[in-house]
Design an enzyme around this catalytic site. Sequence first.
Site, short mmCIF file in Angstrom:
data_model
loop_
_atom_site.label_atom_id
_atom_site.label_comp_id
_atom_site.label_asym_id
_atom_site.label_seq_id
_atom_site.Cartn_x
_atom_site.Cartn_y
_atom_site.Cartn_z
N ASP A 133 0.50 -1.50 -0.13
CA ASP A 133 -0.16 -0.26 -0.15
C ASP A 133 0.92 1.12 0.02
O ASP A 133 1.62 0.97 0.86
CB ASP A 133 -0.89 0.00 0.99
CG ASP A 133 -1.53 0.93 1.68
OD1 ASP A 133 -2.56 1.59 0.74
OD2 ASP A 133 -1.50 2.18 2.52
N HIS A 183 4.61 4.09 -2.80
CA HIS A 183 5.26 5.64 -3.43
C HIS A 183 6.04 6.56 -2.40
O HIS A 183 6.75 6.84 -2.22
CB HIS A 183 5.23 6.15 -4.51
CG HIS A 183 2.97 6.48 -4.14
ND1 HIS A 183 2.48 5.59 -4.25
CD2 HIS A 183 2.26 7.15 -3.02
CE1 HIS A 183 0.79 6.29 -4.07
NE2 HIS A 183 1.41 7.42 -3.43
N ASP A 232 -9.93 2.37 -4.74
CA ASP A 232 -9.91 3.13 -3.83
C ASP A 232 -10.69 4.51 -4.76
O ASP A 232 -11.13 5.82 -4.63
CB ASP A 232 -8.53 3.98 -4.02
CG ASP A 232 -7.63 3.36 -3.28
OD1 ASP A 232 -7.88 2.90 -2.41
OD2 ASP A 232 -6.06 2.88 -3.78
#
Length: 1608
Positions: free
Chosen positions: A628, A631, A729
Amino acid sequence: MLRRDSARERELEYGRALDKLDHDKRDKPDRRDKEIRPRARTPDGAVLARRQMAIERGAAAEVAPTPHPPSPRAASPARDERPAPPKRLLTLAHGEHHDSTIYRFEKGTVIRFCPGPSLLGRKVFLYTNYIITDSQDEKAEVSEFVRNQYYALEWRREDEQGAEELGTGALVTDTDMYAELRLTRAGAFHYYFVYDSAESSIGPTGSGWLQCAPAVRVGPGGRDALAVEALASQTVLAKCLGPLARWEDTLRVAKESGYNMIHFTPIQELGASNSSYSLADQLKLNPAFGADASFADVENLLTKLRVEWRVASMCDVVLNHTANETPWLALHPEATYNCANVPRLRAAALLDAALARATRDAARGDLLPRGVPPRVNQHDQLEAVRHYLETSAVPELRLHELYTCNVAELLQQFYCLARNKVPPVSAGAAAELTLVPDPLYRRLHATVDMDRALQLYNVYRADCYDEEARLKKCCEELRRKLEQLNAAAREEVEGHLRAAVDNCLAGMRYFRLQSDGPKIEEVSEKNPLVPRYFTAAGECGSAAEAEALVYGDGGRFVMAHNGWVMDADPLMDFANTSNVYLRRELIAWGDSVKLRYGDKPEDSPWLWAHMREYVELTAELFDGLRLDNCHSTPLHVAEYMMDCARNVKPDLFVAAELFTNSDHVDNIFVNRLGITALIREAQAAWDSREQGRLLHRFGGRPVGAFRRARVDAARPGVAPAVLLDLTHDNPSPLEKRSVHDVLPTAALVTMAFCASGSTRGLDELVPHHIHVVDEERLYPEWGTNEGNVGASHGLIQARRELNLLHYQLAQQGYDEVYVDQMTDAVTAVTRHSSTSRRSVLLVAHTAFSAPQGDGPLPPPLRFEGDLEEILFEMELQPRSGAVYTKNARFINGLEQWTAAVRRRPAADAARFVTAARTDGAHTVLDWRAFPPGAVIAMRIAPRAAQRAALDTITRTLAAWEARAPDALGLERALQPLDLADFNVLLYRCDAEERDAGAGGVYDVPGHGPLVYAGLQGLISLLEEVRAGDALGHAVCDNLRAGDWLLDYTWRRLAAPQLANVATRLRELLSPLSDLPRYLVPAYAEATLRAVYDVVTRAALARMTPESRAGSLARALALCSVQLVGAVPGASLPPPSPALPPPRPPAALTLSAGLPHFATGYMRCWGRDTFIALRGTLLLLGRYQEARSHILGFAACLRHGLIPNLLDGGNNARFNCRDAVWWWLQAIKQYVTEAPQGGALLSDPVSRLFPKDDSQPAPPGAADQPLYDVMQEALTVHFQGLVFRERNAGRQIDAHMTDKGFNVQIGVQPDTGFPFGGNDANCGTWMDKMGSSERAGTRGKPATPRDGSAIELVALAYSAVSWLAELHRAGRFPHAGVARRHADGSLTSWSYAQWAERIRRSFERYFWVPAAPSAQDLRPDLVHRRAIYKDSHGASQPWADYQLRCNAVVAMAVAPDLFDPKHAWLALDNTERLLLGPLGLKTLDPADWAYRPEYDNSDNSDDPSVAHGFNYHQGPEWAWPLGFYLRARLSFAHDAGRWAKTLAAVHAALAAPAAELASSPWRGLPELTGPGGAFCRDSCRTQAWSSGCLLELLHELRAARRARPLPAD
């Protein structure tokens, strides 16, 4: 194998810390409170082994497994039943670090590392952190992977004599050596190489990554392997599954929908926000699953899914934040970014507290007088907020004081120091004074470097008459500077605060006003004006209280929330190093605290250990992990955690949510973390065309892609993806698009050749976002009762078919994809099998907006092949049902729509298409109807003739790849051919082909002519096209459009001796005509590549073993085949009838270079021929061709010279002084090296010109033995001669002046040096004659080189010293030469005397000493020292002293002439000043005449370059390179540099090797621009360029045999 611990970053400290964590972890009790198989103090591998055995025993004990839908395994073999994967070649290149290049392989692939040309001459050590064990069996016990532990790979070489082990550090002498690694373990593995020493201090000089894809195993014992591309995953929010007891029925929806993987959001205890990604305890199961539920219970359920349902599982791991309520935060605040351990956050925390007070005051109505109400829903209210913040809330904080200094205190400190310190006499050049921030960011605690302040401001002042006045003035100057610094710091901070206010307003605008936002009006603690950036850590009623908290002991509990920053560098720690928090640039998650790992485990040991246990626990339970917010996760942390996870479960599938807005950065993450697939979403597309582009990008190789050989180059790819039609999401497409688009988008995603997925709720047509934070309802269970979900709900029937198709396509090898945008809304996707050549075509009518009617029909479907079956037709159909009402307890979807699926309808019964019709090679389907939302899929198979052709071609290619004897059936046809026939078969440029009476090379429409008519012309182009799968290239268009090019390849072979080859080639190519046209480029390339391989091998087999001794030798040897051919318009003079057999083929001639010197009088040049002859002919065993050229030019001897331009002999020009000396050198080489070479001296030469003024004589009319012809040439030189060229004038040279036609040759009596020429002609290889009227250079030679040119002196010495030896041995009848003077007297020299005279004089007249001395003949002309002059006795004396590349030629030809110490110094200067990548500069770069870029078309008025006047005034010529390197070898031992010189010589071959491999001409150029730059006017392949390097390779091998290195 040898193991090596890399010295790269962090390794030693990092490794010790990890070892400590391992120890700590083993000593910790297991946190799984009800674990069936405890793991405390048990090695991870043993746990895994026991667990797998338990699963297998459980499966075996099952009497009858739970019924499940028919497995598509019956339709195709499992992935691990396929043939062994191929070898893939990775070429290593100097300085190339492929950190962002993805090479992805399947298990079992053998990686062959091959050194590229740039590694030649280097001792290379290659390392990888892939675990090297004696057993490469995939099922062998798996050792633990340690990232910073590297293993050395061993180099090998194979040749005709067999395999040779070279060890782990080998000098690269050719690019045919290799090291191999077989991949049997999934993950990402690093490799790097160093030079010279295993402990090289320079560090890696090249590196990269290898990705090995995991195989997700399901079924009893894990016997079924799911390829990554076969995975179809459904995401579920774990919190919406409810108690564990209902999971099985709830998850059955995914199983019955055909998904083979379920992605769970975290199953751990959640924080107060109930966000699926805000974890309160990473080691505790979510209590919502049941008070007694445990991780063991979850594991048992997942095992059942895996074994009985054949459904794998994946779960998120959240590494970068934890919930605000996490209990351990109170014990370990150091694990967070807080105001105590990151003081730079204090200003941002004070601002955050002020914004929280603004929310409080607005919610209470205290800001109504300022225009800010408790409910904000208008733009003017937002502007009121801005005014309040800018004029009151923010200025009151005085945050600039955290960055500024106390001027008075610093002045007082300065004053005290200055009054006790004598001012410097000079202030010097001290750096400017700057503010140094306070590490604790206290108010007015910034400072300056006081030593620098004293240096700058404590100075003498002329305007002051006492010390106090001086100090006062100094303090005033410093005050002004400090105030300036404070002002600048304040302005910077205020700039940050202005940005902060702007960002706050932007967030408020989105959440409260924008149409695409949630439009929240209420201002409250739940809905603040702006989200909190820090944990409150208690309510602060005032700014003073907040500041006391931030700066006090409680500051460690003022913790920064996590979030993400738009367009930020994901490799940067934004909380620790930037002003993101102060500028309010973070999109914050107010329910979670950002975790602070530091740079290594010692920085936060408890956090590292705790999160490792969490990750390992999750990896033990699930088949895959989803990273999750990857980045925002520190890369080194994720690396470590993924390594730990893979040590628990080596075949771990790893997906990642990674959004960096950079493919380059994405690829770095993929490589370093071993990410199997990146999350990508079809909803990101804004229209159908963009959605098609996504499918193309992530969809595999293009249909009809070039065939991959069993041994083939590794090709980089894009980051692999798991493509979802919807991620959890994002909002539902029913909100963003239309309900009609759900099915076609799902179908299109299914067709991508990558993992696919969706989100629970979409198949049930839930018309809203199932929010990861706000959703509190449960998923319904599978069943037929009211409130359950069944097959008739939403898309479930359709999804099952689509997922089954997705699985089958991957498992059956449908690995090629073509996306055709038929209309703006209709997309057709073809999945094609590169083995069976069957296709599945799916067409979908997207509906990004609600459709207005059915719209126009798309164009008819046309495809090559037969329609085998229609797999299904699908569409959404309305049905009666209640209007949608959101269920309060369960997540429900629309019931008004259901997917209608018609499975395998007959063509005449299909709803969407009519029965198929045939149109030539195509099948055509017309549309009956195709409304928005419709989907159809069909299977297409090759027709019978196409299948037969495919079978024929495939069998042939398989036999060739297996190296079966005579796999192509060409041996009998090739057996009688000689190398002249191979020249026709492989090469012949356009002019040569036309001269032979053919129509020239093939001209590819849209591309242009091929460089050769033979196979090489097409192969050169196809190799370039194949490397990039450039199916849109013009040559591919041509091959698809018709058989013209294929027919050309065999039809041009009209010569009788090639008839059998033409017949067999036609037979090999004829099946291509029966293929579907889109497959023709792939199979044509593969077939022609196989033919080319067989033909070139056969050609090389006709030459000496040296021609096959390495890849470079093979390439250079083929240049001989390329440049020697029968050209009717450019033959040698006929030999004497008395010539004893074998009679050489007079029609064969050596081209000086292609394409400019291909035919006619320009083909055969005397000097070029004999400079190239040894390497191009002799060393390759082409003795008869060498003999014919020596005798052919001997026949033309006239005036003691052989021709410059041969032109068949009758029209030869005798205007060069050097060709005869190169001819004598070639005779020496032939006699010395050819079998029975001495017989050549007695061969009869049929003289064309028995006397200088004779007319051409017929063959046999004037025969002489060759030794007499040689003697005549030497006698004429010794006698001296001045003559005028015959037919002098414009008819033979359009540019030369009258004087230039006067030729002089002779021998200097005092030195023995041959001399000649004048300032109006150029008699050596540097023969450019000016031709520009405009620039005034017409008739002016650029480089006369008259007098005694250095290489001619060396050649003369080589010849006469050899003849002296021959005469002493009784093998040459002439003892020497004699000169008759005008008075009738004779001067006679024996050849030994001549040689000795040259030897005694050489150093005196050519060496320019390193320092001025009495030896300098003309010190006024010396420009460079420690060099050898280019000539002696030139009419322009300064030209003697020019530094050119000719001295190295002399060194290689006659090393005995040179003082070894002088030679080495001169060679060093040559290397420093003249050496280029592909050749040597022809003139010193410091020379006034140096012009390195040759352009023969230059029509300027610049005399130095017009019409290419600078041909030899700087451009880098290739042929001297071989002589330079041979000269290095000649003197290296005396210089004590033998080993280094061997390496350097090999290294110098890097650029030529690369050029040979990449040039479409497959040769070495005549010349280049500076630094090896391409020169348009150069021949692309030149005989002496390649021939001289073949000589070098021969000398190099001999040198290594004579003086082997220890490694040899």
